[in-house]
Design a protein around this motif. Sequence first.
Motif, mmCIF file in Angstrom:
data_model
loop_
_atom_site.group_PDB
_atom_site.id
_atom_site.type_symbol
_atom_site.label_atom_id
_atom_site.label_comp_id
_atom_site.label_asym_id
_atom_site.label_seq_id
_atom_site.Cartn_x
_atom_site.Cartn_y
_atom_site.Cartn_z
ATOM 1 N N ARG A 279 46.788 13.789 -10.174
ATOM 2 C CA ARG A 279 46.938 15.127 -9.599
ATOM 3 C C ARG A 279 47.346 15.127 -8.133
ATOM 4 O O ARG A 279 47.602 16.178 -7.559
ATOM 5 N N SER A 280 47.375 13.967 -7.489
ATOM 6 C CA SER A 280 47.664 13.940 -6.057
ATOM 7 C C SER A 280 49.099 14.368 -5.777
ATOM 8 O O SER A 280 50.020 14.049 -6.527
ATOM 9 N N LYS A 281 49.278 15.040 -4.671
ATOM 10 C CA LYS A 281 50.618 15.408 -4.222
ATOM 11 C C LYS A 281 51.200 14.239 -3.443
ATOM 12 O O LYS A 281 50.581 13.755 -2.484
ATOM 13 N N VAL A 282 52.336 13.753 -3.857
ATOM 14 C CA VAL A 282 53.004 12.666 -3.147
ATOM 15 C C VAL A 282 54.444 13.062 -2.863
ATOM 16 O O VAL A 282 55.021 13.922 -3.538
ATOM 17 N N THR A 283 55.020 12.425 -1.858
ATOM 18 C CA THR A 283 56.399 12.701 -1.459
ATOM 19 C C THR A 283 57.333 11.701 -2.114
ATOM 20 O O THR A 283 57.056 10.504 -2.123
ATOM 21 N N GLY B 224 68.195 6.010 -5.448
ATOM 22 C CA GLY B 224 69.430 6.618 -5.909
ATOM 23 C C GLY B 224 69.231 7.731 -6.919
ATOM 24 O O GLY B 224 70.097 7.960 -7.767
ATOM 25 N N TRP B 225 68.101 8.432 -6.869
ATOM 26 C CA TRP B 225 67.885 9.549 -7.787
ATOM 27 C C TRP B 225 68.793 10.723 -7.429
ATOM 28 O O TRP B 225 69.063 10.979 -6.264
ATOM 29 N N GLN B 226 69.225 11.418 -8.442
ATOM 30 C CA GLN B 226 70.136 12.545 -8.264
ATOM 31 C C GLN B 226 69.376 13.786 -7.811
ATOM 32 O O GLN B 226 68.328 14.135 -8.373
ATOM 33 N N ASP B 227 69.890 14.440 -6.774
ATOM 34 C CA ASP B 227 69.324 15.697 -6.278
ATOM 35 C C ASP B 227 67.809 15.567 -6.068
ATOM 36 O O ASP B 227 67.360 14.630 -5.443
ATOM 37 N N ASP B 228 67.030 16.521 -6.616
ATOM 38 C CA ASP B 228 65.573 16.495 -6.429
ATOM 39 C C ASP B 228 64.854 15.972 -7.662
ATOM 40 O O ASP B 228 63.660 16.247 -7.855
ATOM 41 N N ALA B 229 65.534 15.187 -8.485
ATOM 42 C CA ALA B 229 64.972 14.786 -9.778
ATOM 43 C C ALA B 229 63.641 14.046 -9.635
ATOM 44 O O ALA B 229 62.693 14.307 -10.391
ATOM 45 N N LEU B 230 63.527 13.134 -8.672
ATOM 46 C CA LEU B 230 62.294 12.361 -8.550
ATOM 47 C C LEU B 230 61.137 13.245 -8.093
ATOM 48 O O LEU B 230 60.036 13.173 -8.655
ATOM 49 N N GLN B 231 61.362 14.086 -7.086
ATOM 50 C CA GLN B 231 60.283 14.975 -6.650
ATOM 51 C C GLN B 231 59.888 15.927 -7.773
ATOM 52 O O GLN B 231 58.698 16.211 -7.981
ATOM 53 N N ARG B 232 60.875 16.378 -8.501
ATOM 54 C CA ARG B 232 60.620 17.305 -9.604
ATOM 55 C C ARG B 232 59.681 16.696 -10.645
ATOM 56 O O ARG B 232 58.749 17.336 -11.109
ATOM 57 N N GLY C 8 66.733 -6.588 -22.103
ATOM 58 C CA GLY C 8 66.072 -7.225 -20.957
ATOM 59 C C GLY C 8 65.663 -6.239 -19.885
ATOM 60 O O GLY C 8 64.957 -5.267 -20.138
ATOM 61 N N GLY C 9 66.129 -6.491 -18.669
ATOM 62 C CA GLY C 9 65.844 -5.603 -17.558
ATOM 63 C C GLY C 9 64.389 -5.599 -17.147
ATOM 64 O O GLY C 9 63.725 -6.636 -17.132
ATOM 65 N N MET C 10 63.876 -4.415 -16.822
ATOM 66 C CA MET C 10 62.498 -4.313 -16.366
ATOM 67 C C MET C 10 61.954 -2.927 -16.667
ATOM 68 O O MET C 10 62.693 -2.021 -17.063
ATOM 69 N N THR C 11 60.647 -2.772 -16.464
ATOM 70 C CA THR C 11 59.985 -1.484 -16.618
ATOM 71 C C THR C 11 59.633 -0.967 -15.236
ATOM 72 O O THR C 11 59.115 -1.705 -14.399
ATOM 73 N N ILE C 12 59.918 0.316 -15.008
ATOM 74 C CA ILE C 12 59.691 0.941 -13.713
ATOM 75 C C ILE C 12 58.603 1.997 -13.847
ATOM 76 O O ILE C 12 58.582 2.765 -14.805
ATOM 77 N N TYR C 13 57.703 2.029 -12.875
ATOM 78 C CA TYR C 13 56.673 3.058 -12.795
ATOM 79 C C TYR C 13 56.803 3.799 -11.469
ATOM 80 O O TYR C 13 57.059 3.195 -10.427
ATOM 81 N N TYR C 14 56.582 5.105 -11.505
ATOM 82 C CA TYR C 14 56.323 5.905 -10.316
ATOM 83 C C TYR C 14 55.014 6.641 -10.591
ATOM 84 O O TYR C 14 54.878 7.322 -11.607
ATOM 85 N N MET C 15 54.035 6.533 -9.674
ATOM 86 C CA MET C 15 52.719 7.100 -9.921
ATOM 87 C C MET C 15 52.239 7.924 -8.740
ATOM 88 O O MET C 15 52.518 7.608 -7.587
ATOM 89 N N GLN C 16 51.484 8.969 -9.045
ATOM 90 C CA GLN C 16 50.840 9.764 -8.004
ATOM 91 C C GLN C 16 49.485 9.179 -7.625
ATOM 92 O O GLN C 16 49.031 9.321 -6.489
ATOM 93 N N ASP C 17 48.810 8.601 -8.607
ATOM 94 C CA ASP C 17 47.508 7.971 -8.411
ATOM 95 C C ASP C 17 47.549 6.633 -9.134
ATOM 96 O O ASP C 17 48.575 6.239 -9.673
ATOM 97 N N ARG D 115 52.043 10.005 2.410
ATOM 98 C CA ARG D 115 51.665 9.333 1.162
ATOM 99 C C ARG D 115 52.784 9.477 0.137
ATOM 100 O O ARG D 115 53.112 10.577 -0.299
ATOM 101 N N MET D 116 53.356 8.354 -0.222
ATOM 102 C CA MET D 116 54.438 8.324 -1.200
ATOM 103 C C MET D 116 53.882 7.952 -2.565
ATOM 104 O O MET D 116 52.728 7.527 -2.701
ATOM 105 N N GLY D 117 54.717 8.090 -3.593
ATOM 106 C CA GLY D 117 54.320 7.614 -4.911
ATOM 107 C C GLY D 117 54.289 6.092 -4.948
ATOM 108 O O GLY D 117 54.924 5.415 -4.129
ATOM 109 N N GLN D 118 53.523 5.542 -5.893
ATOM 110 C CA GLN D 118 53.484 4.092 -6.089
ATOM 111 C C GLN D 118 54.671 3.669 -6.937
ATOM 112 O O GLN D 118 54.816 4.100 -8.080
ATOM 113 N N LEU D 119 55.562 2.848 -6.369
ATOM 114 C CA LEU D 119 56.652 2.233 -7.130
ATOM 115 C C LEU D 119 56.176 0.862 -7.596
ATOM 116 O O LEU D 119 55.623 0.090 -6.802
#
Length: 337
Positions: free
Chosen positions: A129-133, A280-288, A112-121, A232-236
Motif C-alpha cells: 500500500r505504500s506510495k512510491v515514486t 524506458g517506460w512509456q509515458d506514465d505507465a510505471l507510475q500508473r 531465457g532472459g530474466m524476471t523483473i519485479y517492481y514493488m511498493q513494499d 522513496r522509490m519502488g524496489q527494482l
Amino acid sequence: MHWLSLAALALVAPSYALIRFPCAQLVIDRLDPLVTPGMIPSPHLHQIVGGNSFNASMDMEKDLPGESTCTTCQFSEDFSNYWTAVLYFKARNGTYKRVPQMANSGFNGVNGGMTIYYMQDGLYNFQQRSKVTAFQPGFRMFIGDDKARTAEDIARFRQLTYTCLKTIDTRDPQFLDFPKEPCPMGIMTALRFPTCWDGKNLDSPDHMAHMAYPESGSFETGGPCPASHPVRMGQLFYEVNWDTRQFNNKADWPEDGSQPFVWSFGDSTGYGNHADYVFGWQDDALQRVLDSPCYVNCPTLKTQGTARMNACTMKNVVPDDLNGWVTELPGGWVAGM
C-alpha cells in the motif's frame, strides 16, 4: 530470509500491487552503455533484455520508448533495458562454455532472459500500500562491484544473492557466493537495487551515488530514507535463472572439488555479481501501475504474448563465439581474474 512460494503469491494476487513479469532475451553482446559508453567491445560480455534501441552509447537525452520498435518484456509499454554479466562453466580441461538462461516459474515458453519485479513494499507484504515514486525518463543505475572477490568487498551492497534451485520454485537458502555443489534445477541470481533517491539526479558518475539504501532497517521493513536521499522509490529486483543442469557431472568439475562457475569477467567467487538498469517506460505507465493493485496481469498496462516477446531480438555487434567451447572468456578473461 523467508520467501513466499509463487503458488501462495498467486492465491493472494488480487489484493496487492507487486509487479512481476518476464523479459525474453534481447541479445548477448559485449556492450555496456552505462559503465563504458561508446566502447565497442566493452570489457566483458552481458546478457540484455528490454527495448531494441539498446546500443553502445544510449544518450540520456534520447527517448528510449520512441527509439525502440519492440521490447522483449511482457508489458509492451516497458522499453527499459536490464542487463547483467554472463555465467560460464569452466571444465576440468580448462575450456569454458556459456551457461544458458531459462524461463522462471510461471513463464513457460519465454526465451531465457530474466524476471523483473517492481514493488511498493517487501515481497512478503500482501498489501503493498505504500506510495512510491516511479523512475523518471533518463534515469539509470548500477548495483554491485565486478572487482569484488570477498564478502567484505560487497558489504555495502544489500541482497545480491545466489540460490541453488532444487525445483524451479526454490528461493531459500540464499548465499553471497556461488553454490559449492551441483544444483538440480540450476542457479538463480537475485539482484535488488537501492530504493532511496536524492530527488535531483537521474544518474551519477558511478551510477550509484544518486541512490541509497534506507537509513535504518530495510525496504522490506519500511526503513526511512536518509535525508540526503529523501524520495522513496519502488524496489527494482531481478531474478536470473541459469540452466546449469548440463554441467552437473562432478567428473567435469575441478579436481580439487571447487565449484566450476565463473562470471564473464573472470570472477570465480561470485562476489562480483552486478547489474545495470536504464529506464524506458512509456509515458506514465510505471507510475500508473505502481498506483494500481495488480499482480502479473495488470489491467492498467498493455500486455504482449510470449511469441512477440521472443521475436524481439537484435544481432550481435561483437562477433564472439557464444555457443561453443572456448579456451578463454570473451575479451580474453580467465577464471580467477
